[in-house]
Design a protein around this motif. Structure first.
Motif, mmCIF file in Angstrom:
data_model
loop_
_atom_site.group_PDB
_atom_site.id
_atom_site.type_symbol
_atom_site.label_atom_id
_atom_site.label_comp_id
_atom_site.label_asym_id
_atom_site.label_seq_id
_atom_site.Cartn_x
_atom_site.Cartn_y
_atom_site.Cartn_z
ATOM 1 N N LYS A 1 0.824 -1.209 0.000
ATOM 2 C CA LYS A 1 0.000 0.000 0.000
ATOM 3 C C LYS A 1 0.859 1.260 0.000
ATOM 4 O O LYS A 1 0.429 2.305 -0.476
ATOM 5 C CB LYS A 1 -0.917 0.003 1.234
ATOM 6 N N ILE B 1 7.994 5.695 -3.259
ATOM 7 C CA ILE B 1 8.601 6.328 -4.438
ATOM 8 C C ILE B 1 8.791 7.815 -4.192
ATOM 9 O O ILE B 1 9.871 8.379 -4.429
ATOM 10 C CB ILE B 1 7.726 6.083 -5.682
ATOM 11 N N LYS C 1 -1.413 -12.351 -16.611
ATOM 12 C CA LYS C 1 -1.235 -11.045 -15.960
ATOM 13 C C LYS C 1 0.248 -10.643 -15.999
ATOM 14 O O LYS C 1 0.603 -9.510 -16.335
ATOM 15 C CB LYS C 1 -1.732 -11.127 -14.523
ATOM 16 N N GLN D 1 5.722 -3.439 -17.772
ATOM 17 C CA GLN D 1 5.597 -2.622 -16.554
ATOM 18 C C GLN D 1 6.547 -3.108 -15.467
ATOM 19 O O GLN D 1 7.144 -2.319 -14.742
ATOM 20 C CB GLN D 1 4.168 -2.653 -16.017
ATOM 21 N N SER E 1 9.290 -1.109 -13.804
ATOM 22 C CA SER E 1 9.256 -0.948 -12.358
ATOM 23 C C SER E 1 10.611 -1.315 -11.744
ATOM 24 O O SER E 1 11.146 -0.600 -10.899
ATOM 25 C CB SER E 1 8.167 -1.835 -11.795
ATOM 26 N N VAL F 1 -5.890 -8.500 -15.107
ATOM 27 C CA VAL F 1 -5.608 -7.591 -13.985
ATOM 28 C C VAL F 1 -6.938 -7.117 -13.414
ATOM 29 O O VAL F 1 -7.734 -6.515 -14.139
ATOM 30 C CB VAL F 1 -4.783 -6.369 -14.441
ATOM 31 N N PRO F 2 -7.240 -7.427 -12.160
ATOM 32 C CA PRO F 2 -8.504 -6.941 -11.587
ATOM 33 C C PRO F 2 -8.436 -5.426 -11.369
ATOM 34 O O PRO F 2 -7.403 -4.911 -10.967
ATOM 35 C CB PRO F 2 -8.620 -7.664 -10.255
ATOM 36 N N ASP G 1 -8.832 2.806 -8.099
ATOM 37 C CA ASP G 1 -7.891 2.727 -6.978
ATOM 38 C C ASP G 1 -6.551 2.206 -7.506
ATOM 39 O O ASP G 1 -6.371 1.011 -7.725
ATOM 40 C CB ASP G 1 -8.466 1.795 -5.911
ATOM 41 N N ASN H 1 -3.766 2.159 -6.018
ATOM 42 C CA ASN H 1 -3.035 1.390 -5.006
ATOM 43 C C ASN H 1 -3.445 -0.082 -4.990
ATOM 44 O O ASN H 1 -2.770 -0.892 -4.366
ATOM 45 C CB ASN H 1 -3.263 1.999 -3.625
ATOM 46 N N ALA H 2 -4.537 -0.386 -5.633
ATOM 47 C CA ALA H 2 -4.961 -1.783 -5.690
ATOM 48 C C ALA H 2 -4.406 -2.484 -6.922
ATOM 49 O O ALA H 2 -4.560 -3.686 -7.068
ATOM 50 C CB ALA H 2 -6.488 -1.857 -5.687
ATOM 51 N N PRO I 1 -1.526 -4.045 -9.438
ATOM 52 C CA PRO I 1 -0.255 -4.718 -9.145
ATOM 53 C C PRO I 1 0.865 -3.676 -9.058
ATOM 54 O O PRO I 1 0.855 -2.705 -9.823
ATOM 55 C CB PRO I 1 -0.052 -5.640 -10.344
ATOM 56 N N VAL I 2 1.769 -3.940 -8.146
ATOM 57 C CA VAL I 2 2.819 -2.944 -7.858
ATOM 58 C C VAL I 2 3.566 -2.467 -9.101
ATOM 59 O O VAL I 2 3.770 -1.266 -9.271
ATOM 60 C CB VAL I 2 3.778 -3.490 -6.792
ATOM 61 N N PRO I 3 3.951 -3.366 -9.993
ATOM 62 C CA PRO I 3 4.745 -2.879 -11.137
ATOM 63 C C PRO I 3 4.016 -1.839 -11.963
ATOM 64 O O PRO I 3 4.640 -1.030 -12.626
ATOM 65 C CB PRO I 3 4.991 -4.145 -11.960
ATOM 66 N N MET I 4 2.702 -1.873 -11.930
ATOM 67 C CA MET I 4 1.957 -0.928 -12.755
ATOM 68 C C MET I 4 1.851 0.452 -12.123
ATOM 69 O O MET I 4 1.615 1.445 -12.809
ATOM 70 C CB MET I 4 0.535 -1.454 -12.979
ATOM 71 N N ARG I 5 2.007 0.494 -10.805
ATOM 72 C CA ARG I 5 1.648 1.717 -10.101
ATOM 73 C C ARG I 5 2.455 2.949 -10.488
ATOM 74 O O ARG I 5 1.883 4.002 -10.741
ATOM 75 C CB ARG I 5 1.741 1.486 -8.590
ATOM 76 N N PRO I 6 3.805 2.844 -10.527
ATOM 77 C CA PRO I 6 4.572 4.073 -10.819
ATOM 78 C C PRO I 6 4.102 4.745 -12.081
ATOM 79 O O PRO I 6 4.021 5.955 -12.162
ATOM 80 C CB PRO I 6 6.007 3.588 -10.962
ATOM 81 N N TYR J 1 0.524 6.204 -11.765
ATOM 82 C CA TYR J 1 0.461 7.483 -11.037
ATOM 83 C C TYR J 1 0.636 8.673 -11.972
ATOM 84 O O TYR J 1 0.174 9.775 -11.678
ATOM 85 C CB TYR J 1 1.554 7.551 -9.969
ATOM 86 N N TRP K 1 -4.624 6.195 -16.624
ATOM 87 C CA TRP K 1 -4.866 5.429 -15.389
ATOM 88 C C TRP K 1 -5.417 6.302 -14.280
ATOM 89 O O TRP K 1 -5.941 5.793 -13.299
ATOM 90 C CB TRP K 1 -3.573 4.747 -14.935
#
Lengths: 727, 195
Positions: A29, A35, A262, A269, A273, B73-74, B165, B167-168, B170-175, B178, B183
């Motif tokens: 979370k 980052i 997935k 990504q 990442s 990816v949910p 959301d 933050n929900a 998968p981590v690799p996608m988040r940066p 953001y 997104w």
């Protein structure tokens, strides 16, 4: 310290970040925060590096000590850190790309897809089987009233093995519902699209994942309107479980397929990442290294800078500079050595100062002694440059010798004419190795001076001939006094021993003449007369001579007054006006004033004129030239009186002794005339010379110091100075 | 599609800043395509002393989001709402706030889109993506709060919005999520007066 804290914090956050990338749920979370935190940390680092760089550039431009070396050190450190980190980064990147790509394989993908299809096919069999039995089931629901429907459904639930059965009426209203789970009151709703499709008359069969209980088969079958009027087309909704083992396997295939798909989707990504994390690690390492490079270079250079400043301070003569000790390493040793050195230099310079002060005080003491000496002291170096003189020397020589310190003796001779003779005598004497002594006569404005000079060559430690030291005393007064005393004694004796018997001799001679003149015959009488007259005349002459000696010996106090020398000469020469004497007067118009005793000067003039007349006794023409001249020779002002006769001149053999008593070439006279002249001239601080002229006669020259318009009793030195200022 | 709200956290402000920066160079190729989340309509009704929310939400997903969904990816959406008292000079006074999370995921084996209300664990399957999104956009009778727990007096307003959301994810996608407008899916606040 805060920097280390920041670095540690960044490292931890990077660790957490990398963990988060690997999908560890703990930090999942906080990923965004991590980052941001890392970026902020990097920004802080960049800012600090920027500040350091700015400072360094400023120092470099200002040329502050040590800045060049710092730049070089920083460059080396940065290079040393950047190159390996970059290499590691490059290969990590390559490894990462290949590593991530290696996870994915077409074969695996295909096999997973096949597995999924296999699952679907095997489930398809079950679906078909279920669809086959459906018409009979639906048949049992034909014309069932709404009230009975529930019971029928319950029976069917048991007979068909379904987990859920529901009957939907018009507008998908639930007519009846039966579930194997007694807690369930609402059926799993079907998709509106499906229901609509089924109402068109077809049936629907499909798989449906049910939460917590795996995959089920959903069947929606139309129940045609029966024979009972008013009934509508109903829909039977059924959920059938599938074999437990098949369910587990299919579920597992589905989940792995999903994960793989997935991951495949996330491949880029994921790479990005990882790249981000890796880049952050790289930047953190790089910036930390650069910052550490700045920090350590500056720390390393601080003592060097201090040393440079300290050295500069020492070079500027500030020996009290002490540097802060920099640790216990070689640099610290250097700084300590520097501090020791400056301390010692300070001590040494202090000692040097003290000894210099000692030397100064000794020198001052020596100068005091020299200043209080009655003798003049002058030292010359081996090139005859004046080194030191004492005030008395200046006073005796009448020149401020301090101005000539360090200059050659010849300069002095050039500037002051009267010293020319003195220096020309001194120069050969100074080159002598042994001690010498010489009496030197000096004529200056303050008059004639007799100097007793003694000199020697100093021998230094090496035994070499060094400087010359000359000590001289003004013995003018002493010499004068000695001479006066000697002549006074002579005169006193003469008066005492000779003058006394003269009167009886004269009286006796006169008596002889008186008594026997008449008693003798004419011849004898005349002889007697001649003899007695001769005696009387000679005695008279002797008396005259003795009187002259008495005059000479007698030295009454001088009555000095300001006199116009020309007036005096005029007055005296007037007395000698005779038809046969040609007196030529040529007196200076500037009317020289002298400080003198008028009576003595008159006597002097009388003596000189008489001397001139006597010199021309046998000449046909009597001629005297009297002239005065104001002379200004080398700053020394005096009046020169010349009395020239046209007589025989002085005899060559008496050269140099004309002015000594009893040196006379004349038939008459006491021989004291010129001696008295000399005496008077010397009493007035003057000088007298006599010389024969090449054509005829001789000239006696007298030089007397003149006073200027100032008061008579002024110091001669000052008078001289004032005189020099006159045009 | 995205509103700078004074009450959003620093993170989201930073996201917005990043978005502003990134929008310069990360302009998507299908920028013309309309996408975004919207609260189409919303209202409250009360029954048995309870306030219920009805809303019609519009999920127009960007292509990136659709691709991700189809790739397994949910996607999780956050419905957040607030009953507040607007104030002129101060920040609005929050009376009651709530959040609901919905997730849509593709089930490969059954070829179904599964919509889950995470808060209530209710799950439904749809064979078509649009059906799933449509179903997810229908919020009916969502019980919120007992009427008695709200103050009687005063004028109150309700606001509602829906957002993806990140933050929900998968981590690799988040940066990248953001800083990518595709997104950063969020509706504007839908505000209405509470009767």
């Amino acid at each position: 310290m805060p920097m280390i804290g920041l670095l540690v914090m960044l490292l931890i956050s990077l660790y957490v970040l990398s963990n988060a990338t690997e999908n560890t749920t703990r930090f999942n979370k906080q990923y965004g925060w991590l980052i941001l935190l890392n970026m902020a940390g990097l920004m802080v680092l960049v800012g600090m590096i920027g500040v350091s760089l700015f400072n360094l550039v400023r120092q470099y431009r200002a040329g502050i000590a040590g800045s060049r070396l710092t730049v070089r050190l920083v460059a080396v450190f940065v290079l040393l850190s950047v190159i390996p980190v970059s290499i590691v980064y490059y290969f990590s990147l390559q490894f990462l790309q290949r590593g991530v790509d290696s996870w994915f394989d077409v074969r695996i993908e295909k096999s997973l897809e096949d597995a999924l299809q296999l699952s679907q096919v095997s489930l398809d069999l079950r679906q078909r089987e279920l669809v086959r039995q459906m018409p009979s089931v639906v048949g049992m629901l034909l014309d069932v009233s709404e009230t009975n429907a529930g019971l029928v459904l319950s029976d069917l639930l048991e007979s068909t093995g379904a987990v859920e059965l529901s009957l939907l009426g018009k507008n998908n209203r639930i007519i009846a519902f039966s579930s194997a789970d007694p807690g369930k009151v609402v059926p799993h709703r079907s998709d509106e699209d499906v229901l609509m499709q089924v109402r068109q008359g077809t049936h629907y069969v499909g798989l449906e994942p049910i939460r917590d209980s795996g995959i089920h088969v959903r069947l929606v079958y139309p129940v045609p309107a029966g024979s009972v009027a008013g009934t509508e087309i109903r829909l039977l909704q059924a959920l059938f479980p599938i074999d437990q083992r098949l369910n587990t396997l299919a579920g597992s295939v589905q989940s792995y397929f999903t994960v793989y798909k997935k991951l495949n989707y996330l491949r880029e990504q994921l790479k990005r990442s990882f790249l981000l994390t890796l880049s952050m690690v790289l930047l953190l390492s790089l910036f930390s290294a650069v910052w550490v490079a700045f920090f350590s270079a500056q720390r390393l250079m601080a003592p060097v800078r201090d040393l440079a400043e300290g050295t500069q301070a020492v070079a500027e003569g500030n020996y009290d500079k002490q540097l802060p000790v920099a640790g216990n390493n070689e640099m610290g040793f250097l700084v300590r050595s520097f501090n020791d050195m400056t301390r010692r230099i300070a001590q040494t310079s202090q000692q040097a100062r003290e000894s210099q002060q000692q030397v100064e005080s000794q020198r001052a003491y020596l100068e005091t002694i020299l200043g209080n000496l009655s003798s003049g002291v002058m030292t010359l170096d081996h090139d005859l440059n004046i080194r030191t003189v004492n005030p008395v020397a200046s006073k005796i020589l009448g020149v401020d010798l301090r101005d000539y310190s360090g200059r050659p003796l010849d300069d002095l001779a050039l500037a002051y004419g009267p010293l020319r003779r003195f220096i020309s005598i001194l120069k050969p004497l100074s080159s002598r190795q042994e001690q010498w002594q010489e009496e030197i006569v000096l004529f200056s404005q303050s008059g004639r001076k007799v100097l007793m000079c003694r000199g020697t060559t100093l021998v230094d430690d090496q035994g070499q001939s060094g400087d010359h030291v000359i000590v001289f005393d003004d013995i003018t007064t002493l010499v004068q006094a000695q001479r006066d005393a000697a002549w006074g004694e002579v005169a006193r004796r003469l008066a005492h021993e000779i003058k006394n018997p003269l009167t009886p001799i004269q009286l006796s001679a006169e008596r002889l003449q008186f008594k026997f003149q008449n008693k003798m015959d004419t011849e004898d009488a005349s002889m007697l007369l001649r003899s007695t007259e001769t005696i009387v005349h000679q005695v008279e002459a002797m008396k005259e001579m003795v009187n002259a000696f008495t005059d000479y010996a007698r030295a009454p106090a001088m009555e000095l007054q300001r006199l116009d020398f020309n007036d005096l000469i005029y007055e005296v020469t007037e007395m000698y006006k005779m038809p046969e004497l040609k007196m030529k007067r040529q007196l200076d118009e500037r009317k020289p004033l002298v400080q003198a005793d008028a009576a003595r000067l008159r006597q002097l003039l009388h003596n000189l004129i008489k001397n001139a007349l006597e010199a021309m006794e046998n000449s046909q023409t009597l001629k005297i030239d009297v002239s005065t001249r104001c002379m200004d020779e080398a700053g020394c002002r005096f009046v020169e009186l010349s009395i020239r006769d046209y007589g025989r001149g002085f005899p060559e053999q008496a050269m140099g002794h004309y002015f000594e008593p009893y040196i006379t070439t004349k038939s008459k006279g006491t021989g004291l005339g010129l001696a008295i002249v000399k005496k008077i001239v010397e009493e007035h601080g003057g000088m007298v010379t006599a010389e024969n002229l090449p054509d005829q006669g001789a000239v006696i020259t007298i030089r007397l110091p003149v006073i200027t318009t100032m008061k008579a009793n002024e110091e001669p030195d000052q008078a001289m100075v004032m005189a020099r200022k006159e045009p | 599609m995205h509103l700078l709200s004074s009450k959003r956290g620093i993170l989201e402000t930073a996201q917005s800043l990043l978005l502003i920066c990134s929008s310069v160079w990360l302009t998507p190729s299908y920028a013309e395509e309309m996408y975004g989340l919207r609260v189409f309509s919303a209202s409250m009704h009360s029954r048995h002393e309870m306030l219920y929310l009805d809303a019609q939400l519009d999920y127009d997903l960007s292509q990136a989001a659709i691709d991700a969904l189809d790739s397994g990816v949910p996607l999780t959406f956050e419905l957040e709402g607030e009953i507040f008292k607007p104030r002129k000079w101060l920040w609005d006074k929050s009376i009651f706030s709530f959040k609901q999370h919905y997730q849509v995921a593709y089930h490969a084996l059954s070829q179904q889109y599964v919509v889950t209300n995470i808060s209530s664990s209710i799950q439904n399957s749809y064979s078509r993506r649009n059906s799933a999104l449509l179903a997810m956009g229908r919020v009916n009778d969502l019980p919120l709060v007992e009427k008695k727990s709200l103050p009687v007096e005063g004028d109150y307003q309700v606001r509602l919005r829906i957002s993806l959301d990140i933050n929900a994810l998968p981590v690799p996608m988040r940066p990248w999520a953001y800083i990518n407008s595709e997104w950063l899916l969020a509706s504007e606040w839908y505000v209405w007066d509470l009767d």
